[in-house]
Design a protein around this motif. Structure first.
Motif, PDB file in Angstrom:
ATOM      1  N   THR A 107       1.035  -1.474  -0.123  1.00  0.00           N
ATOM      2  CA  THR A 107       0.135  -0.036   0.216  1.00  0.00           C
ATOM      3  C   THR A 107       1.226   1.328  -0.354  1.00  0.00           C
ATOM      4  N   TRP A 108       1.048   2.123  -1.351  1.00  0.00           N
ATOM      5  CA  TRP A 108       1.705   3.603  -0.894  1.00  0.00           C
ATOM      6  C   TRP A 108       0.479   4.054  -0.954  1.00  0.00           C
ATOM      7  N   GLY A 109       0.152   5.367  -0.278  1.00  0.00           N
ATOM      8  CA  GLY A 109      -0.345   6.606  -0.551  1.00  0.00           C
ATOM      9  C   GLY A 109      -1.805   6.120  -0.585  1.00  0.00           C
ATOM     10  N   MET A 110      -2.468   4.977   0.764  1.00  0.00           N
ATOM     11  CA  MET A 110      -3.614   4.660   0.798  1.00  0.00           C
ATOM     12  C   MET A 110      -3.880   3.872  -0.646  1.00  0.00           C
ATOM     13  N   GLN A 111      -3.218   3.510  -1.362  1.00  0.00           N
ATOM     14  CA  GLN A 111      -3.428   3.144  -2.860  1.00  0.00           C
ATOM     15  C   GLN A 111      -3.056   1.941  -3.618  1.00  0.00           C
ATOM     16  N   LEU A 112      -3.468   1.837  -4.576  1.00  0.00           N
ATOM     17  CA  LEU A 112      -2.471   1.182  -5.498  1.00  0.00           C
ATOM     18  C   LEU A 112      -1.300   1.988  -6.251  1.00  0.00           C
ATOM     19  N   PRO A 113       0.484   1.309  -5.802  1.00  0.00           N
ATOM     20  CA  PRO A 113       1.526   1.849  -6.549  1.00  0.00           C
ATOM     21  C   PRO A 113       1.311   2.243  -8.185  1.00  0.00           C
ATOM     22  N   ILE A 130      -7.689 -12.429 -12.019  1.00  0.00           N
ATOM     23  CA  ILE A 130      -6.924 -11.842 -11.403  1.00  0.00           C
ATOM     24  C   ILE A 130      -7.188 -12.047  -9.495  1.00  0.00           C
ATOM     25  N   ILE A 131      -6.112 -12.479  -8.651  1.00  0.00           N
ATOM     26  CA  ILE A 131      -6.155 -12.690  -7.004  1.00  0.00           C
ATOM     27  C   ILE A 131      -4.870 -11.655  -6.492  1.00  0.00           C
ATOM     28  N   PRO A 132      -6.126 -10.405  -5.844  1.00  0.00           N
ATOM     29  CA  PRO A 132      -4.468  -9.639  -5.247  1.00  0.00           C
ATOM     30  C   PRO A 132      -4.131  -9.567  -4.024  1.00  0.00           C
ATOM     31  N   PHE A 133      -2.588  -9.364  -3.360  1.00  0.00           N
ATOM     32  CA  PHE A 133      -2.525  -9.682  -2.394  1.00  0.00           C
ATOM     33  C   PHE A 133      -1.607  -8.693  -2.119  1.00  0.00           C
ATOM     34  N   ASN A 134      -1.881  -8.194  -0.325  1.00  0.00           N
ATOM     35  CA  ASN A 134      -1.126  -6.727  -0.451  1.00  0.00           C
ATOM     36  C   ASN A 134      -0.660  -7.363   1.068  1.00  0.00           C
ATOM     37  N   THR A 135       0.774  -6.639   1.044  1.00  0.00           N
ATOM     38  CA  THR A 135       1.269  -5.779   2.546  1.00  0.00           C
ATOM     39  C   THR A 135       1.628  -4.554   2.518  1.00  0.00           C
ATOM     40  N   ASN A 136       0.905  -3.464   3.756  1.00  0.00           N
ATOM     41  CA  ASN A 136       1.468  -2.250   4.478  1.00  0.00           C
ATOM     42  C   ASN A 136       1.543  -2.702   6.035  1.00  0.00           C
ATOM     43  N   ALA A 137       1.543  -1.547   5.809  1.00  0.00           N
ATOM     44  CA  ALA A 137       2.363  -0.612   7.067  1.00  0.00           C
ATOM     45  C   ALA A 137       1.434  -0.772   8.901  1.00  0.00           C
ATOM     46  N   GLY A 140      -4.230  -1.045   6.382  1.00  0.00           N
ATOM     47  CA  GLY A 140      -4.832  -1.834   5.839  1.00  0.00           C
ATOM     48  C   GLY A 140      -4.511  -1.892   4.286  1.00  0.00           C
ATOM     49  N   VAL A 141      -5.299  -2.167   2.945  1.00  0.00           N
ATOM     50  CA  VAL A 141      -5.231  -2.047   1.407  1.00  0.00           C
ATOM     51  C   VAL A 141      -5.299  -0.807   0.793  1.00  0.00           C
ATOM     52  N   GLY A 142      -6.227  -0.113   1.754  1.00  0.00           N
ATOM     53  CA  GLY A 142      -6.355   1.162   1.744  1.00  0.00           C
ATOM     54  C   GLY A 142      -7.889   0.549   0.013  1.00  0.00           C
ATOM     55  N   SER A 143      -7.478   1.929  -0.714  1.00  0.00           N
ATOM     56  CA  SER A 143      -8.458   1.476  -2.273  1.00  0.00           C
ATOM     57  C   SER A 143      -8.270   0.084  -3.218  1.00  0.00           C
ATOM     58  N   GLY A 144      -6.542   0.052  -2.492  1.00  0.00           N
ATOM     59  CA  GLY A 144      -6.191  -0.746  -3.539  1.00  0.00           C
ATOM     60  C   GLY A 144      -6.752  -1.795  -4.466  1.00  0.00           C
ATOM     61  N   PHE A 145      -7.619  -3.042  -3.596  1.00  0.00           N
ATOM     62  CA  PHE A 145      -8.356  -3.429  -4.045  1.00  0.00           C
ATOM     63  C   PHE A 145      -9.753  -3.385  -5.354  1.00  0.00           C
ATOM     64  N   GLN A 146     -10.353  -1.869  -4.944  1.00  0.00           N
ATOM     65  CA  GLN A 146     -11.034  -1.359  -5.318  1.00  0.00           C
ATOM     66  C   GLN A 146     -10.432  -1.013  -6.505  1.00  0.00           C
ATOM     67  N   THR A 156     -12.314 -11.307 -13.997  1.00  0.00           N
ATOM     68  CA  THR A 156     -12.825 -11.649 -12.368  1.00  0.00           C
ATOM     69  C   THR A 156     -12.282 -11.471 -11.487  1.00  0.00           C
ATOM     70  N   ILE A 157     -12.207 -11.081 -10.447  1.00  0.00           N
ATOM     71  CA  ILE A 157     -11.404 -10.698  -9.102  1.00  0.00           C
ATOM     72  C   ILE A 157     -11.775 -11.265  -8.531  1.00  0.00           C
ATOM     73  N   MET A 158     -11.106 -11.876  -7.712  1.00  0.00           N
ATOM     74  CA  MET A 158     -11.243 -12.978  -6.657  1.00  0.00           C
ATOM     75  C   MET A 158     -10.620 -12.238  -5.141  1.00  0.00           C
ATOM     76  N   GLN A 159     -11.412 -12.691  -4.527  1.00  0.00           N
ATOM     77  CA  GLN A 159     -10.640 -12.708  -2.727  1.00  0.00           C
ATOM     78  C   GLN A 159      -9.398 -12.293  -2.960  1.00  0.00           C
ATOM     79  N   GLY A 160      -9.616 -11.058  -1.514  1.00  0.00           N
ATOM     80  CA  GLY A 160      -7.914  -9.967  -1.519  1.00  0.00           C
ATOM     81  C   GLY A 160      -7.265 -10.861  -0.396  1.00  0.00           C
ATOM     82  N   LEU A 161      -6.511 -10.666  -0.680  1.00  0.00           N
ATOM     83  CA  LEU A 161      -5.661 -10.939   1.094  1.00  0.00           C
ATOM     84  C   LEU A 161      -4.571  -9.806   1.267  1.00  0.00           C
ATOM     85  N   SER A 162      -4.735  -9.057   2.771  1.00  0.00           N
ATOM     86  CA  SER A 162      -4.264  -8.234   2.540  1.00  0.00           C
ATOM     87  C   SER A 162      -3.263  -8.381   4.210  1.00  0.00           C
ATOM     88  N   LEU A 163      -2.137  -8.655   4.716  1.00  0.00           N
ATOM     89  CA  LEU A 163      -1.582  -8.686   5.504  1.00  0.00           C
ATOM     90  C   LEU A 163      -0.091  -7.561   6.047  1.00  0.00           C
TER      91      LEU A 163
END
Length: 201
Positions: A107-113, A130-137, A140-146, A156-163
């Motif tokens: 997550t950069w600036g609470m959105q997609l880099p 597309i299956i998204p996954f994310n790491t953040n500080a 959270g993922v912010g608006s990235g998945f959206q 087809t966008i599947m459920q993402g994982l954010s860690l």
């Protein structure tokens, strides 16, 4: 008579599956795991996914790297987000051979880099899963998945994982290692099991 009933039941089940339109992604050589990682936490998650589903693992690289200085990078990313600038990519991929794309990013600036936005604009992902996954500080993922859903309306966008990963601002870099990596592996397995995409052992 039993044979006729069995045939009719099989045909009926097949029709239901076709009508539902729900196709679960399958682990295979047609899977791409592509990721952007600055502190190597997203890379660590990508490696765990690759171990569990197979496919091809690719790091997303830029023609011009971001500054090593964190503050300078934050300022540059803010300008790129404000202007809509899409940084050119060094990575070249033939996406025709892939049906499923795992897309990893911090997550950069609470959105997609911006480099991830470049990737989604550059490549045709219509019809792919597309299956998204994310790491953040920790925020959270912010608006990235959206944003992925907005940029890929025909995928087809599947459920993402954010860690939670590192906190570069505070000098905390790779944290998904040792015991934390083992804990993350269990989270990845649980997520992939829900998606029904774990490769056979």
């Amino acid at each position: 008579m039993y044979h006729k009933i069995l045939v009719l039941f099989t045909l009926f089940s097949s029709c239901l599956q076709m009508q539902s339109g729900q196709q679960q992604p399958q682990a295979s050589d047609n899977t791409l795991i592509i990721y952007l990682s600055r502190t190597n936490n997203t890379k660590a998650v990508a490696e765990l996914i690759h171990d569990k589903v197979g496919g091809d693992l690719v790091a997303l690289e830029l023609e011009n790297s971001y500054p090593e200085d964190y503050t300078a990078t934050v300022r540059q990313v803010a300008r790129e987000n404000e202007t809509g600038y899409l940084p050119p990519l060094r990575t070249r991929i033939n996406l025709d051979q892939y049906d499923t794309v795992f897309l990893g990013f911090p997550t950069w600036g609470m959105q997609l880099p911006p480099p991830i936005k470049s990737f989604l604009h550059k490549y045709e992902l219509a019809g792919k899963t597309i299956i998204p996954f994310n790491t953040n500080a920790g925020y959270g993922v912010g608006s990235g998945f959206q944003q992925i859903r907005q940029l890929c309306p025909n995928s087809t966008i599947m459920q993402g994982l954010s860690l939670k990963g590192g906190i570069e601002r505070d000098g905390i870099y790779l944290v998904i290692k040792g015991e934390k990596r083992r804990e993350t592996e269990l989270e990845v397995i649980s997520w992939l099991r829900k998606l029904n995409i774990l490769k056979p052992k």
